[in-house]
Design a protein around this motif. Structure first.
Motif, PDB file in Angstrom:
ATOM      1  N   MET A 104       0.830  -1.205   0.000  1.00 57.70           N
ATOM      2  CA  MET A 104       0.000   0.000   0.000  1.00 57.70           C
ATOM      3  C   MET A 104       0.862   1.253   0.000  1.00 57.70           C
ATOM      4  O   MET A 104       1.635   1.475   0.927  1.00 57.70           O
ATOM      5  CB  MET A 104      -0.898  -0.007   1.236  1.00 57.70           C
ATOM      6  N   GLY A 105       0.729   2.059  -1.038  1.00 63.36           N
ATOM      7  CA  GLY A 105       1.410   3.344  -1.095  1.00 63.36           C
ATOM      8  C   GLY A 105       2.700   3.313  -1.887  1.00 63.36           C
ATOM      9  O   GLY A 105       3.315   2.269  -2.088  1.00 63.36           O
ATOM     10  N   SER A 106       3.107   4.484  -2.329  1.00 63.92           N
ATOM     11  CA  SER A 106       4.314   4.613  -3.147  1.00 63.92           C
ATOM     12  C   SER A 106       5.566   4.162  -2.414  1.00 63.92           C
ATOM     13  O   SER A 106       6.466   3.584  -3.017  1.00 63.92           O
ATOM     14  CB  SER A 106       4.487   6.065  -3.591  1.00 63.92           C
ATOM     15  N   CYS A 107       5.642   4.427  -1.125  1.00 70.84           N
ATOM     16  CA  CYS A 107       6.851   4.070  -0.371  1.00 70.84           C
ATOM     17  C   CYS A 107       7.039   2.564  -0.278  1.00 70.84           C
ATOM     18  O   CYS A 107       8.152   2.066  -0.406  1.00 70.84           O
ATOM     19  CB  CYS A 107       6.804   4.685   1.018  1.00 70.84           C
ATOM     20  N   SER A 108       5.964   1.833  -0.049  1.00 70.49           N
ATOM     21  CA  SER A 108       6.123   0.380   0.021  1.00 70.49           C
ATOM     22  C   SER A 108       6.197  -0.241  -1.371  1.00 70.49           C
ATOM     23  O   SER A 108       6.754  -1.321  -1.535  1.00 70.49           O
ATOM     24  CB  SER A 108       5.000  -0.255   0.840  1.00 70.49           C
ATOM     25  N   ASN A 109       5.661   0.440  -2.379  1.00 71.24           N
ATOM     26  CA  ASN A 109       5.739  -0.086  -3.745  1.00 71.24           C
ATOM     27  C   ASN A 109       7.142   0.040  -4.328  1.00 71.24           C
ATOM     28  O   ASN A 109       7.652  -0.899  -4.933  1.00 71.24           O
ATOM     29  CB  ASN A 109       4.749   0.629  -4.664  1.00 71.24           C
ATOM     30  N   CYS A 110       7.768   1.236  -4.153  1.00 69.55           N
ATOM     31  CA  CYS A 110       9.062   1.462  -4.815  1.00 69.55           C
ATOM     32  C   CYS A 110      10.028   2.328  -4.010  1.00 69.55           C
ATOM     33  O   CYS A 110      11.053   2.735  -4.532  1.00 69.55           O
ATOM     34  CB  CYS A 110       8.837   2.096  -6.180  1.00 69.55           C
ATOM     35  N   GLY A 111       9.716   2.623  -2.781  1.00 71.75           N
ATOM     36  CA  GLY A 111      10.574   3.497  -1.987  1.00 71.75           C
ATOM     37  C   GLY A 111      10.031   4.907  -1.893  1.00 71.75           C
ATOM     38  O   GLY A 111      10.365   5.647  -0.978  1.00 71.75           O
ATOM     39  N   GLY A 112       9.220   5.304  -2.869  1.00 70.60           N
ATOM     40  CA  GLY A 112       8.537   6.591  -2.846  1.00 70.60           C
ATOM     41  C   GLY A 112       9.451   7.791  -2.729  1.00 70.60           C
ATOM     42  O   GLY A 112      10.544   7.833  -3.293  1.00 70.60           O
ATOM     43  N   LEU A 113       9.009   8.756  -1.973  1.00 70.89           N
ATOM     44  CA  LEU A 113       9.728  10.008  -1.782  1.00 70.89           C
ATOM     45  C   LEU A 113      11.085   9.792  -1.117  1.00 70.89           C
ATOM     46  O   LEU A 113      12.022  10.545  -1.345  1.00 70.89           O
ATOM     47  CB  LEU A 113       8.859  10.942  -0.930  1.00 70.89           C
ATOM     48  N   PHE A 114      11.200   8.745  -0.336  1.00 73.29           N
ATOM     49  CA  PHE A 114      12.417   8.497   0.439  1.00 73.29           C
ATOM     50  C   PHE A 114      13.332   7.457  -0.195  1.00 73.29           C
ATOM     51  O   PHE A 114      14.234   6.940   0.457  1.00 73.29           O
ATOM     52  CB  PHE A 114      12.032   8.044   1.847  1.00 73.29           C
ATOM     53  N   GLN A 115      13.134   7.138  -1.469  1.00 72.49           N
ATOM     54  CA  GLN A 115      13.872   6.047  -2.098  1.00 72.49           C
ATOM     55  C   GLN A 115      15.374   6.284  -2.192  1.00 72.49           C
ATOM     56  O   GLN A 115      16.144   5.336  -2.333  1.00 72.49           O
ATOM     57  CB  GLN A 115      13.304   5.752  -3.478  1.00 72.49           C
ATOM     58  N   LEU A 116      15.817   7.527  -2.105  1.00 72.66           N
ATOM     59  CA  LEU A 116      17.250   7.802  -2.159  1.00 72.66           C
ATOM     60  C   LEU A 116      17.925   7.702  -0.793  1.00 72.66           C
ATOM     61  O   LEU A 116      19.142   7.831  -0.696  1.00 72.66           O
ATOM     62  CB  LEU A 116      17.500   9.183  -2.768  1.00 72.66           C
ATOM     63  N   GLY A 117      17.142   7.467   0.238  1.00 70.65           N
ATOM     64  CA  GLY A 117      17.710   7.314   1.577  1.00 70.65           C
ATOM     65  C   GLY A 117      18.494   6.017   1.692  1.00 70.65           C
ATOM     66  O   GLY A 117      18.140   4.999   1.101  1.00 70.65           O
ATOM     67  N   TYR A 118      19.567   6.049   2.462  1.00 72.05           N
ATOM     68  CA  TYR A 118      20.441   4.882   2.589  1.00 72.05           C
ATOM     69  C   TYR A 118      19.760   3.712   3.293  1.00 72.05           C
ATOM     70  O   TYR A 118      20.131   2.563   3.099  1.00 72.05           O
ATOM     71  CB  TYR A 118      21.727   5.255   3.335  1.00 72.05           C
ATOM     72  N   SER A 119      18.764   3.990   4.120  1.00 70.72           N
ATOM     73  CA  SER A 119      18.152   2.927   4.916  1.00 70.72           C
ATOM     74  C   SER A 119      16.819   2.447   4.362  1.00 70.72           C
ATOM     75  O   SER A 119      16.190   1.577   4.949  1.00 70.72           O
ATOM     76  CB  SER A 119      17.942   3.424   6.344  1.00 70.72           C
ATOM     77  N   VAL A 120      16.391   2.990   3.225  1.00 73.83           N
ATOM     78  CA  VAL A 120      15.065   2.685   2.694  1.00 73.83           C
ATOM     79  C   VAL A 120      15.131   1.559   1.675  1.00 73.83           C
ATOM     80  O   VAL A 120      15.906   1.612   0.721  1.00 73.83           O
ATOM     81  CB  VAL A 120      14.428   3.943   2.060  1.00 73.83           C
ATOM     82  N   CYS A 121      14.312   0.553   1.899  1.00 75.26           N
ATOM     83  CA  CYS A 121      14.180  -0.562   0.958  1.00 75.26           C
ATOM     84  C   CYS A 121      13.412  -0.065  -0.267  1.00 75.26           C
ATOM     85  O   CYS A 121      12.410   0.634  -0.131  1.00 75.26           O
ATOM     86  CB  CYS A 121      13.437  -1.704   1.648  1.00 75.26           C
ATOM     87  N   LYS A 122      13.848  -0.398  -1.436  1.00 78.46           N
ATOM     88  CA  LYS A 122      13.261   0.116  -2.679  1.00 78.46           C
ATOM     89  C   LYS A 122      12.036  -0.677  -3.111  1.00 78.46           C
ATOM     90  O   LYS A 122      11.846  -0.990  -4.271  1.00 78.46           O
ATOM     91  CB  LYS A 122      14.293   0.103  -3.809  1.00 78.46           C
ATOM     92  N   GLY A 123      11.208  -1.017  -2.184  1.00 78.12           N
ATOM     93  CA  GLY A 123       9.983  -1.757  -2.468  1.00 78.12           C
ATOM     94  C   GLY A 123       9.903  -3.012  -1.630  1.00 78.12           C
ATOM     95  O   GLY A 123      10.911  -3.688  -1.415  1.00 78.12           O
ATOM     96  N   VAL A 124       8.718  -3.305  -1.154  1.00 82.04           N
ATOM     97  CA  VAL A 124       8.529  -4.484  -0.314  1.00 82.04           C
ATOM     98  C   VAL A 124       8.703  -5.772  -1.120  1.00 82.04           C
ATOM     99  O   VAL A 124       9.035  -6.815  -0.570  1.00 82.04           O
ATOM    100  CB  VAL A 124       7.160  -4.421   0.405  1.00 82.04           C
ATOM    101  N   ASP A 125       8.545  -5.682  -2.446  1.00 82.11           N
ATOM    102  CA  ASP A 125       8.711  -6.875  -3.275  1.00 82.11           C
ATOM    103  C   ASP A 125      10.163  -7.335  -3.372  1.00 82.11           C
ATOM    104  O   ASP A 125      10.434  -8.416  -3.880  1.00 82.11           O
ATOM    105  CB  ASP A 125       8.113  -6.663  -4.665  1.00 82.11           C
ATOM    106  N   LYS A 126      11.086  -6.547  -2.867  1.00 84.08           N
ATOM    107  CA  LYS A 126      12.486  -6.982  -2.779  1.00 84.08           C
ATOM    108  C   LYS A 126      12.682  -7.945  -1.612  1.00 84.08           C
ATOM    109  O   LYS A 126      13.686  -8.647  -1.546  1.00 84.08           O
ATOM    110  CB  LYS A 126      13.417  -5.778  -2.582  1.00 84.08           C
ATOM    111  N   VAL A 127      11.720  -7.964  -0.683  1.00 84.91           N
ATOM    112  CA  VAL A 127      11.837  -8.769   0.533  1.00 84.91           C
ATOM    113  C   VAL A 127      10.862  -9.942   0.526  1.00 84.91           C
ATOM    114  O   VAL A 127      11.237 -11.073   0.821  1.00 84.91           O
ATOM    115  CB  VAL A 127      11.592  -7.888   1.780  1.00 84.91           C
ATOM    116  N   ILE A 128       9.601  -9.666   0.204  1.00 85.30           N
ATOM    117  CA  ILE A 128       8.561 -10.697   0.170  1.00 85.30           C
ATOM    118  C   ILE A 128       7.760 -10.547  -1.120  1.00 85.30           C
ATOM    119  O   ILE A 128       7.678  -9.448  -1.677  1.00 85.30           O
ATOM    120  CB  ILE A 128       7.625 -10.607   1.406  1.00 85.30           C
ATOM    121  N   PRO A 129       7.169 -11.624  -1.627  1.00 82.93           N
ATOM    122  CA  PRO A 129       6.383 -11.517  -2.862  1.00 82.93           C
ATOM    123  C   PRO A 129       5.089 -10.737  -2.630  1.00 82.93           C
ATOM    124  O   PRO A 129       4.420 -10.920  -1.618  1.00 82.93           O
ATOM    125  CB  PRO A 129       6.094 -12.965  -3.240  1.00 82.93           C
ATOM    126  N   VAL A 130       4.758  -9.866  -3.569  1.00 81.10           N
ATOM    127  CA  VAL A 130       3.570  -9.017  -3.464  1.00 81.10           C
ATOM    128  C   VAL A 130       2.550  -9.458  -4.507  1.00 81.10           C
ATOM    129  O   VAL A 130       2.901  -9.710  -5.655  1.00 81.10           O
ATOM    130  CB  VAL A 130       3.945  -7.530  -3.658  1.00 81.10           C
TER     131      VAL A 130
END
Length: 172
Positions: A104-130
């Protein structure tokens, strides 16, 4: 879907149809979905509205659960950091099969507004299947309700016994 069985004593072959059984089981599964909340940031506020009286998702059979062992699907809402990604994976692994995920939301889909942050995962699909992506920043409860309907359509269309994800490292 047609299956064939053979009686060992007489050698008679019996055909039976499992498609009606699939429809019946899927109807029960799609209308009694229990979800696990994983609200992380701004989308967590909209996620609370999703469970409130205005959106009324209980009319679709969706009930929030506090334990991953009782949940059919997980809603990941908000910015997923690498530290929280471990917890999301742990909760996902504790859910029984068949299990689904709504991002749900841009941040969990692809990192969103914070995607350039060092600690932000670039989408939940990198961790678990969506299974279903809900776009927006943050998406309205109506958009999440639409995502729930898409998930119900997905469940309705699949044979109930085949929703098994292969274990990591095994041949699919």
């Amino acid at each position: 879907m047609t299956a064939r069985t053979m009686d060992a004593g007489t050698g008679d072959v019996t055909l039976f149809h499992t498609s009606q059984l699939d429809k019946l089981i899927n109807m029960a599964r799609e209308n009694s979905l229990w979800y696990l909340l994983f609200g992380l940031a701004c989308c967590g506020i909209e996620l609370m509205q999703f469970g409130g009286p205005r959106a009324d998702v209980m009319r679709f059979g969706a009930i929030p659960r506090a334990s991953p062992r009782q949940a059919d699907f997980m809603i990941v809402a908000g910015t997923l950091t690498y530290k929280m990604a471990e917890r999301a994976k742990l909760l996902y692994d504790q859910m029984p099969e068949p299990k689904y995920v709504i991002s749900m939301g841009s941040c969990s889909n692809c990192g969103g507004l914070f995607q350039l942050g060092y600690s932000v995962c670039k989408g939940v699909d990198k961790v678990i299947p969506v299974d279903v992506y809900v776009p927006g920043c943050p998406p309205r409860p109506e958009a999440l309700t639409e995502g729930l309907i898409r998930l119900q359509e997905l469940i309705r269309s699949e044979p109930w016994a085949t929703k098994r994800r292969p274990a990591k490292g095994s041949a699919a």
